[in-house]
Write a protein that holds these residues in place. Structure first.
Motif, PDB file in Angstrom:
ATOM      1  N   VAL A   7     -63.952  57.407 -29.826  1.00 30.41           N
ATOM      2  CA  VAL A   7     -64.797  56.639 -30.427  1.00 30.41           C
ATOM      3  C   VAL A   7     -64.376  55.578 -30.890  1.00 30.41           C
ATOM      4  O   VAL A   7     -63.047  55.533 -31.031  1.00 30.41           O
ATOM      5  CB  VAL A   7     -65.506  57.735 -31.478  1.00 30.41           C
ATOM      6  N   TYR A   8     -64.766  54.463 -31.367  1.00 32.72           N
ATOM      7  CA  TYR A   8     -63.860  52.920 -31.639  1.00 32.72           C
ATOM      8  C   TYR A   8     -64.549  52.687 -32.465  1.00 32.72           C
ATOM      9  O   TYR A   8     -66.517  52.840 -32.909  1.00 32.72           O
ATOM     10  CB  TYR A   8     -64.068  51.850 -30.161  1.00 32.72           C
ATOM     11  N   LEU A   9     -63.989  51.910 -33.302  1.00 37.70           N
ATOM     12  CA  LEU A   9     -64.943  51.038 -34.691  1.00 37.70           C
ATOM     13  C   LEU A   9     -64.339  49.636 -34.445  1.00 37.70           C
ATOM     14  O   LEU A   9     -63.046  49.065 -33.973  1.00 37.70           O
ATOM     15  CB  LEU A   9     -64.222  51.307 -36.154  1.00 37.70           C
ATOM     16  N   GLN A  10     -64.941  48.569 -34.187  1.00 36.37           N
ATOM     17  CA  GLN A  10     -64.909  47.453 -33.665  1.00 36.37           C
ATOM     18  C   GLN A  10     -65.258  46.565 -35.245  1.00 36.37           C
ATOM     19  O   GLN A  10     -65.939  46.909 -35.276  1.00 36.37           O
ATOM     20  CB  GLN A  10     -65.174  46.699 -32.872  1.00 36.37           C
ATOM     21  N   MET A  11     -64.476  46.078 -35.994  1.00 27.89           N
ATOM     22  CA  MET A  11     -63.932  45.657 -36.994  1.00 27.89           C
ATOM     23  C   MET A  11     -63.856  44.513 -37.029  1.00 27.89           C
ATOM     24  O   MET A  11     -62.840  43.881 -36.524  1.00 27.89           O
ATOM     25  CB  MET A  11     -63.393  46.070 -38.173  1.00 27.89           C
ATOM     26  N   ASN A  12     -64.577  43.154 -37.519  1.00 26.44           N
ATOM     27  CA  ASN A  12     -64.458  42.031 -36.866  1.00 26.44           C
ATOM     28  C   ASN A  12     -65.166  41.474 -38.621  1.00 26.44           C
ATOM     29  O   ASN A  12     -65.614  41.880 -39.649  1.00 26.44           O
ATOM     30  CB  ASN A  12     -66.215  41.514 -36.645  1.00 26.44           C
ATOM     31  N   SER A  13     -64.667  40.600 -38.985  1.00 21.65           N
ATOM     32  CA  SER A  13     -64.968  38.918 -40.077  1.00 21.65           C
ATOM     33  C   SER A  13     -64.753  40.653 -41.377  1.00 21.65           C
ATOM     34  O   SER A  13     -65.146  40.504 -42.318  1.00 21.65           O
ATOM     35  CB  SER A  13     -66.646  38.933 -40.868  1.00 21.65           C
ATOM     36  N   LEU A  14     -63.734  40.584 -41.472  1.00 22.73           N
ATOM     37  CA  LEU A  14     -62.428  41.464 -41.919  1.00 22.73           C
ATOM     38  C   LEU A  14     -62.415  40.652 -43.096  1.00 22.73           C
ATOM     39  O   LEU A  14     -61.938  39.746 -43.830  1.00 22.73           O
ATOM     40  CB  LEU A  14     -61.119  42.077 -41.422  1.00 22.73           C
ATOM     41  N   LYS A  15     -62.150  41.976 -44.250  1.00 27.33           N
ATOM     42  CA  LYS A  15     -62.048  41.329 -45.680  1.00 27.33           C
ATOM     43  C   LYS A  15     -61.417  42.212 -46.873  1.00 27.33           C
ATOM     44  O   LYS A  15     -61.158  43.474 -45.898  1.00 27.33           O
ATOM     45  CB  LYS A  15     -63.627  41.353 -46.573  1.00 27.33           C
ATOM     46  N   PRO A  16     -60.538  41.258 -47.712  1.00 24.69           N
ATOM     47  CA  PRO A  16     -59.710  42.712 -48.467  1.00 24.69           C
ATOM     48  C   PRO A  16     -60.437  43.989 -48.945  1.00 24.69           C
ATOM     49  O   PRO A  16     -59.462  45.022 -49.114  1.00 24.69           O
ATOM     50  CB  PRO A  16     -59.436  41.039 -50.063  1.00 24.69           C
ATOM     51  N   GLU A  17     -61.437  43.791 -49.276  1.00 21.43           N
ATOM     52  CA  GLU A  17     -62.031  44.536 -49.787  1.00 21.43           C
ATOM     53  C   GLU A  17     -62.436  46.293 -48.424  1.00 21.43           C
ATOM     54  O   GLU A  17     -63.022  47.082 -48.737  1.00 21.43           O
ATOM     55  CB  GLU A  17     -63.924  44.973 -50.118  1.00 21.43           C
ATOM     56  N   ASP A  18     -62.013  45.559 -47.155  1.00 21.72           N
ATOM     57  CA  ASP A  18     -61.932  46.969 -46.316  1.00 21.72           C
ATOM     58  C   ASP A  18     -60.368  47.402 -46.704  1.00 21.72           C
ATOM     59  O   ASP A  18     -60.556  48.541 -45.102  1.00 21.72           O
ATOM     60  CB  ASP A  18     -62.380  45.988 -45.205  1.00 21.72           C
ATOM     61  N   THR A  19     -59.873  47.634 -47.597  1.00 24.29           N
ATOM     62  CA  THR A  19     -59.015  47.733 -46.922  1.00 24.29           C
ATOM     63  C   THR A  19     -58.841  48.901 -47.245  1.00 24.29           C
ATOM     64  O   THR A  19     -59.441  50.027 -48.306  1.00 24.29           O
ATOM     65  CB  THR A  19     -57.259  46.906 -47.991  1.00 24.29           C
ATOM     66  N   ALA A  20     -58.417  50.355 -46.633  1.00 21.75           N
ATOM     67  CA  ALA A  20     -58.718  51.246 -46.396  1.00 21.75           C
ATOM     68  C   ALA A  20     -57.639  52.491 -45.595  1.00 21.75           C
ATOM     69  O   ALA A  20     -57.453  51.351 -44.639  1.00 21.75           O
ATOM     70  CB  ALA A  20     -59.906  51.986 -46.721  1.00 21.75           C
ATOM     71  N   VAL A  21     -57.545  53.654 -45.992  1.00 19.82           N
ATOM     72  CA  VAL A  21     -57.113  54.601 -44.433  1.00 19.82           C
ATOM     73  C   VAL A  21     -58.459  54.881 -44.020  1.00 19.82           C
ATOM     74  O   VAL A  21     -59.835  55.790 -44.503  1.00 19.82           O
ATOM     75  CB  VAL A  21     -56.850  56.230 -44.798  1.00 19.82           C
ATOM     76  N   TYR A  22     -58.564  54.398 -42.874  1.00 15.63           N
ATOM     77  CA  TYR A  22     -59.905  54.175 -41.841  1.00 15.63           C
ATOM     78  C   TYR A  22     -59.746  56.248 -41.116  1.00 15.63           C
ATOM     79  O   TYR A  22     -58.225  56.724 -40.530  1.00 15.63           O
ATOM     80  CB  TYR A  22     -60.570  54.002 -40.836  1.00 15.63           C
ATOM     81  N   TYR A  23     -60.714  57.088 -41.293  1.00 15.96           N
ATOM     82  CA  TYR A  23     -60.583  58.560 -40.389  1.00 15.96           C
ATOM     83  C   TYR A  23     -61.698  58.603 -39.440  1.00 15.96           C
ATOM     84  O   TYR A  23     -62.745  58.185 -40.222  1.00 15.96           O
ATOM     85  CB  TYR A  23     -60.830  59.274 -41.721  1.00 15.96           C
TER      86      TYR A  23
END
Length: 118
Positions: A78-94
């Motif tokens: 499974v994939y997660l394409q993340m575009n237009s990233l913002k500082p508030e997207d900072t996290a550990v992704y599981y």
């Protein structure tokens, strides 16, 4: 059962990253796949969901229009394409695999750090 998250890193605001979760040890197509994220002191937050056949997706309002979840059932990934990233997207992704039968079957990846600088 194994879920291996990868693809995290440090990126500037406005940039993109693609997370991957390679799985093994279970029948991948029978499971709904989710991406969650967590920051220190906060509860784990559901980011995106995709059904077993890939035909149905869900996104948190905070990422709608910027993130895309997809899956390749032939590759058990499974994939997660993340575009237009913002500082508030900072996290550990599981990555999470979930199936509801007589009970809830729940498997988790180890997490991958995403850091978005302003």
């Amino acid at each position: 059962v194994q879920l291996v998250d990868s693809g995290g890193g440090l990126v500037q605001a406005g940039g993109s990253l693609r997370l991957s979760c390679a799985t093994s040890g279970f029948t991948f197509s029978n499971y709904v796949m989710n991406w969650y994220r967590q920051t220190p002191g906060k509860e784990r937050e559901l980011v995106a969901t995709i059904s077993g056949d890939g035909g149905t997706t869900y996104y948190a309002d905070s990422v709608k229009g910027r993130f895309t979840i997809s899956r390749d059932n032939a590759k058990n990934t499974v994939y997660l394409q993340m575009n237009s990233l913002k500082p508030e997207d900072t996290a550990v992704y599981y990555c999470n695999a979930r199936r509801r039968v007589a009970m809830v079957l729940d498997y988790w990846g180890q997490g991958t750090q995403v850091t978005v600088s302003s």
